[in-house]
Design an enzyme around this catalytic site. Structure first.
Site, PDB file in Angstrom:
ATOM      1  N   ASP A  64     -61.931 -81.817  39.186  1.00  0.00           N
ATOM      2  CA  ASP A  64     -61.151 -81.114  38.109  1.00  0.00           C
ATOM      3  C   ASP A  64     -60.357 -82.075  37.264  1.00  0.00           C
ATOM      4  OD1 ASP A  64     -59.709 -81.695  40.705  1.00  0.00           O
ATOM      5  OD2 ASP A  64     -58.341 -79.936  40.020  1.00  0.00           O
ATOM      6  N   HIS A 140     -52.056 -88.816  47.263  1.00  0.00           N
ATOM      7  CA  HIS A 140     -52.729 -87.852  47.024  1.00  0.00           C
ATOM      8  C   HIS A 140     -53.953 -88.187  48.071  1.00  0.00           C
ATOM      9  CE1 HIS A 140     -54.511 -84.039  45.878  1.00  0.00           C
ATOM     10  NE2 HIS A 140     -55.618 -84.504  45.321  1.00  0.00           N
TER      11      HIS A 140
END
Length: 301
Positions: A64, A140
């Protein structure tokens, strides 16, 4: 400095929302930050000239945030681009793009340069005479960087009343704007402070997506003018945020508060919520100056 949000939602594109991508304009430079699916369509919708994009910054290799890149690169070729394109992103971005170009026999007719990033420390990745771009190491599920964009201090502004009063010839104007004192024909030295005003205060913009709540970034983004920070979840899903290494709106606000940011822009929303206004309401309990990213929205910084 102007920020245009092309997409600001998490995970998958929908008919009404787009994944992460934005364009930052600074002193006639135009930077594309992340490139989710549909980016080139959003560029057209927002009437942004493809030819003005010469640098692309990719935060991490989740789809994304970069699945729109190969399409944009290919479209640049179809449009007859000849200007070099520089891509800054995690190690592996070159392999992914080159593989697609090779297997589709779709080599570009312009220079395509990859600047692959591996450092866990903040580093300068782009610099010219007007702009400095530094990485913001994030936390992340894969290697991820945010990016800090900083204007450099500009020229001093001429005080034309003073300049004309001292009958200074125009050939000296650039020297004055560069901060130099001027010596008149009669021997008098006129201080630069008399002939100029201070330059406009340089602005800064920090892009932070995706990341779990990560206070280590605070020294890097301290006193930033505008902070864009992901807020995938509301506090009611904080356990899910921690599990997926994302942030809540409140956590984004805590980062903004601790960093003494002037304004906070929230984005990267999960589509599970009925209204993004809930993110703003939650963040404002911590930090007062909160704005909401929305697809197609422009912020004049």
């Amino acid at each position: 400095m102007k920020l245009t949000i092309l997409g600001c939602y998490a995970a998958t594109p929908r008919t009404i929302t787009n994944p992460t991508s934005q364009v930052l304009e600074i002193k006639n430079r135009m930077f594309l930050i992340d490139c989710g699916e549909g980016t080139q369509v959003q560029l057209r919708k927002n009437k942004i000239k493809f030819s003005k994009i010469n640098q692309v910054f990719i935060s991490h290799l989740h789809g994304d945030h970069f699945f729109g890149l190969i399409g944009l690169i290919s479209t640049f070729s179809l449009l007859g681009r000849t200007t070099d394109l520089h891509i800054y992103g995690p190690k592996g971005i070159k392999e992914i793009i080159i593989l697609q170009l090779r297997l589709s026999n779709s080599w570009t007719n312009y220079g395509l340069y990859f600047h692959e990033l591996e450092s866990e420390e903040s580093e300068v990745v782009f610099e010219d005479d007007k702009v400095l771009v530094t990485t913001i190491p994030l936390k992340h599920r894969v290697y991820t960087n945010g990016f800090l964009f900083q204007e450099k201090v500009g020229e001093r502004k001429l005080n034309m009343d003073a300049v004309l009063n001292h009958e200074i010839e125009s050939c000296y104007y650039q020297k004055i704007k560069n901060g130099k004192d001027i010596k008149l024909d009669d021997g008098r030295l006129i201080a630069n402070s008399v002939l100029t005003f201070d330059p406009i205060e340089p602005k800064s913009y920090a892009f932070c997506s995706d990341t779990v709540f990560h206070e280590d970034i605070i020294p890097i983004i301290e006193n930033v003018d505008i902070l864009y920070h992901e807020s995938t979840f509301l506090e009611s899903e904080v356990s899910l945020a921690n599990k997926t290494l994302h942030s809540t709106a409140k956590e984004a606000a805590r980062i903004a508060l601790k960093a003494n940011a002037k304004q906070l822009i929230l984005g990267h929303y999960s589509t599970r919520y009925e209204s993004i206004d809930l993110f703003k309401e939650e963040a404002k309990t911590i930090f007062p100056e909160v704005l909401l990213a929305e697809d197609g929205k422009t912020f004049e910084l």
